[in-house]
Design a protein around this motif. Structure first.
Motif, PDB file in Angstrom:
ATOM      1  N   UNK A 272       0.855  -1.192   0.000  1.00 45.48           N
ATOM      2  CA  UNK A 272       0.000   0.000   0.000  1.00 45.48           C
ATOM      3  C   UNK A 272       0.884   1.232   0.000  1.00 45.48           C
ATOM      4  N   UNK A 273       0.286   2.355  -0.293  1.00 48.97           N
ATOM      5  CA  UNK A 273       1.035   3.600  -0.381  1.00 48.97           C
ATOM      6  C   UNK A 273       1.417   4.104   1.003  1.00 48.97           C
ATOM      7  N   UNK A 274       2.689   4.368   1.206  1.00 51.32           N
ATOM      8  CA  UNK A 274       3.179   5.001   2.424  1.00 51.32           C
ATOM      9  C   UNK A 274       2.889   6.494   2.336  1.00 51.32           C
ATOM     10  N   UNK A 275       2.683   7.146   3.475  1.00 55.87           N
ATOM     11  CA  UNK A 275       2.345   8.574   3.436  1.00 55.87           C
ATOM     12  C   UNK A 275       3.453   9.422   2.809  1.00 55.87           C
ATOM     13  N   UNK A 276       4.675   8.899   2.785  1.00 55.73           N
ATOM     14  CA  UNK A 276       5.766   9.646   2.167  1.00 55.73           C
ATOM     15  C   UNK A 276       5.814   9.454   0.650  1.00 55.73           C
ATOM     16  N   UNK A 277       4.958   8.591   0.114  1.00 55.87           N
ATOM     17  CA  UNK A 277       4.987   8.276  -1.311  1.00 55.87           C
ATOM     18  C   UNK A 277       3.771   8.876  -2.012  1.00 55.87           C
ATOM     19  N   UNK A 278       3.544  10.150  -1.780  1.00 55.34           N
ATOM     20  CA  UNK A 278       2.347  10.782  -2.327  1.00 55.34           C
ATOM     21  C   UNK A 278       2.516  11.192  -3.784  1.00 55.34           C
ATOM     22  N   UNK A 279       3.742  11.308  -4.261  1.00 59.57           N
ATOM     23  CA  UNK A 279       4.002  11.828  -5.597  1.00 59.57           C
ATOM     24  C   UNK A 279       3.877  10.717  -6.637  1.00 59.57           C
ATOM     25  N   UNK A 280       2.781  10.718  -7.404  1.00 56.58           N
ATOM     26  CA  UNK A 280       2.575   9.696  -8.420  1.00 56.58           C
ATOM     27  C   UNK A 280       3.192  10.072  -9.763  1.00 56.58           C
ATOM     28  N   UNK A 281       3.910  11.194  -9.801  1.00 57.15           N
ATOM     29  CA  UNK A 281       4.604  11.566 -11.033  1.00 57.15           C
ATOM     30  C   UNK A 281       5.868  10.729 -11.220  1.00 57.15           C
ATOM     31  N   UNK A 282       6.329  10.129 -10.143  1.00 56.50           N
ATOM     32  CA  UNK A 282       7.494   9.254 -10.220  1.00 56.50           C
ATOM     33  C   UNK A 282       7.092   7.868  -9.733  1.00 56.50           C
ATOM     34  N   UNK A 283       7.884   6.870 -10.094  1.00 55.14           N
ATOM     35  CA  UNK A 283       7.678   5.517  -9.573  1.00 55.14           C
ATOM     36  C   UNK A 283       8.431   5.438  -8.256  1.00 55.14           C
ATOM     37  N   UNK A 284       7.696   5.435  -7.152  1.00 52.86           N
ATOM     38  CA  UNK A 284       8.321   5.579  -5.844  1.00 52.86           C
ATOM     39  C   UNK A 284       8.239   4.337  -4.977  1.00 52.86           C
ATOM     40  N   UNK A 285       9.320   4.080  -4.263  1.00 48.89           N
ATOM     41  CA  UNK A 285       9.380   2.973  -3.304  1.00 48.89           C
ATOM     42  C   UNK A 285      10.148   3.445  -2.078  1.00 48.89           C
ATOM     43  N   UNK A 286       9.823   2.890  -0.926  1.00 47.36           N
ATOM     44  CA  UNK A 286      10.488   3.288   0.318  1.00 47.36           C
ATOM     45  C   UNK A 286      10.662   2.080   1.219  1.00 47.36           C
ATOM     46  N   UNK A 287      11.889   1.887   1.675  1.00 44.12           N
ATOM     47  CA  UNK A 287      12.167   0.864   2.687  1.00 44.12           C
ATOM     48  C   UNK A 287      11.931   1.497   4.048  1.00 44.12           C
ATOM     49  N   UNK A 288      11.045   0.898   4.841  1.00 41.87           N
ATOM     50  CA  UNK A 288      10.700   1.446   6.149  1.00 41.87           C
ATOM     51  C   UNK A 288      10.561   0.311   7.168  1.00 41.87           C
ATOM     52  N   UNK A 289      10.469   0.716   8.417  1.00 40.43           N
ATOM     53  CA  UNK A 289      10.219  -0.255   9.495  1.00 40.43           C
ATOM     54  C   UNK A 289       8.777  -0.743   9.368  1.00 40.43           C
ATOM     55  N   UNK A 290       8.512  -2.043   9.514  1.00 36.92           N
ATOM     56  CA  UNK A 290       7.131  -2.540   9.437  1.00 36.92           C
ATOM     57  C   UNK A 290       6.241  -1.859  10.458  1.00 36.92           C
ATOM     58  N   UNK A 291       5.003  -1.645  10.081  1.00 33.94           N
ATOM     59  CA  UNK A 291       4.057  -0.975  10.970  1.00 33.94           C
ATOM     60  C   UNK A 291       3.384  -1.939  11.931  1.00 33.94           C
TER      61      UNK A 291
END
Length: 373
Positions: A89-108
């Motif tokens: 699902x989309x992380x709150x830091x990945x709001x920009x859909x103009x780029x293909x974005x991915x983020x490694x984060x601590x599991x929630x």
């Protein structure tokens, strides 16, 4: 590297797996570092932005364009991936859909390493399937293991000498399957048991015996296993089953109306003692309540629940349960160790960490409200 240069993966995600775990397991098929493989998968018409690294976070979050590239590469429908990968699902830091974005984060959410015997075919040597256990997926009954959290190797507690844990898990699974409020009930039950545990109930022989059996299989001292959720798991499940019992809710309402909350608490204690085969528990807890300071009674999770139960509209079930923040079972192991073993918390924590006892499934949630959302 372009996505066209890579053939679709034959490594399927495991049910409830972390997305980051699945990407890591793909590396064995392609012989690439996880970060390079991810960039190859996401390569497409848009610019690719990857924040964090597999070292900085075990979980991988993707925005909408990244999820589209993942489905295109794997040739697996997004609906199927969503069923298997809870955090796709989309992380709150990945709001920009103009780029293909991915983020490694601590599991929630709490995660565990999956049962190795169940996932042998799903992973290569040296790789572990990491999964979210959910409400009751923290025990593999087939192989009799309580699953622990270790990112680099399978970790678990063998339960062959702890049959009461396996019996409690069967009841817990049935509770989750039949009661919509089961998760709330487990949180509240854990808070109740924790409030009794810090009062001194941890010295009772039933927990001492269980702690010694845990010591034998984990090779830890009793102090290092006492803060673990497994120690009080059978009692937590027994209380949760009582909390959701409509007939008992009605009896407690009637007792409160006729004789007040203290009398209802005594009735509740007696039934809990009967169900866990500790008939003296009611007298012990009642005596403790009489000598407790007013603040302790005000924060008592049972009294809070009885108050809400009797003021709820109709047979309000579990919809309005709340737990006072001060009585929640702490989610962090070191906090529990500090309250159960004053002055030794750091030593106990280090020993438990070496045995992978500090993470994994917990009955308590991060929020203090049990209201259905």
């Amino acid at each position: 590297m372009s996505v066209q240069a890579l053939t679709p993966t034959r490594t399927s995600p495991y049910a409830q797996e972390l997305t980051g775990s699945w990407i890591r397991r793909m590396t064995a098929h392609y012989g690439l570092p996880a970060q390079d493989l991810l960039r190859g998968i996401l390569a497409g018409p848009r610019r690719v932005r990857v924040t964090g690294t597999p070292r900085s976070g075990l979980e991988l979050f993707l925005n909408a364009p990244a999820r589209a590239e993942l489905t295109r590469f794997t040739r697996m429908p997004l609906a199927q991936l969503n069923r298997l990968l809870p955090s796709l699902a989309t992380h709150e830091l990945l709001w920009d859909d103009e780029v293909t974005g991915a983020a490694w984060r601590v599991p929630r959410q709490a995660w565990v390493s999956a049962c190795p015997a169940c996932t042998t075919r799903a992973c290569s040597p040296g790789l572990v399937v990491l999964v979210y256990p959910g409400a009751a997926g923290h025990v593999c009954r087939r192989h009799q293991r309580w699953l622990l959290a270790h990112a680099n190797k399978p970790a678990g507690i063998p339960l062959q000498t702890l049959p009461e844990i396996l019996a409690a898990h069967r009841r817990h699974t049935a509770l989750v399957r039949t009661q919509p409020g089961a998760s709330n009930a487990m949180i509240l039950a854990a808070a109740m048991v924790w409030s009794w545990q810090v009062r001194g109930w941890r010295l009772e022989t039933i927990w001492q015996d269980r702690a010694h059996r845990l010591t034998a299989v984990t090779r830890c001292t009793p102090a290092a296993v006492v803060p673990h959720a497994l120690l009080s798991y059978p009692e937590t499940v027994a209380i949760a089953r009582l909390l959701v019992d409509g007939r008992w809710q009605q009896r407690l309402r009637e007792t409160v109306a006729g004789a007040g909350i203290p009398s209802a608490a005594g009735v509740f204690f007696q039934e809990v003692g009967r169900r866990i085969n500790r008939p003296w528990l009611a007298d012990w807890l009642t005596a403790y309540s009489r000598t407790s300071p007013p603040r302790a009674l005000q924060d008592d999770p049972l009294r809070q629940w009885l108050h809400e139960l009797t003021t709820a509209d109709g047979a309000g079930g579990t919809a309005g349960w709340t737990v006072p923040p001060s009585t929640l079972r702490p989610a962090e192991f070191i906090e529990r160790a500090g309250l159960l073993t004053p002055g030794r918390a750091l030593t106990v924590f280090e020993e438990a960490a070496a045995a992978s006892l500090i993470g994994g499934w917990e009955p308590a949630a991060a929020h203090v409200s049990l209201r259905e959302r």
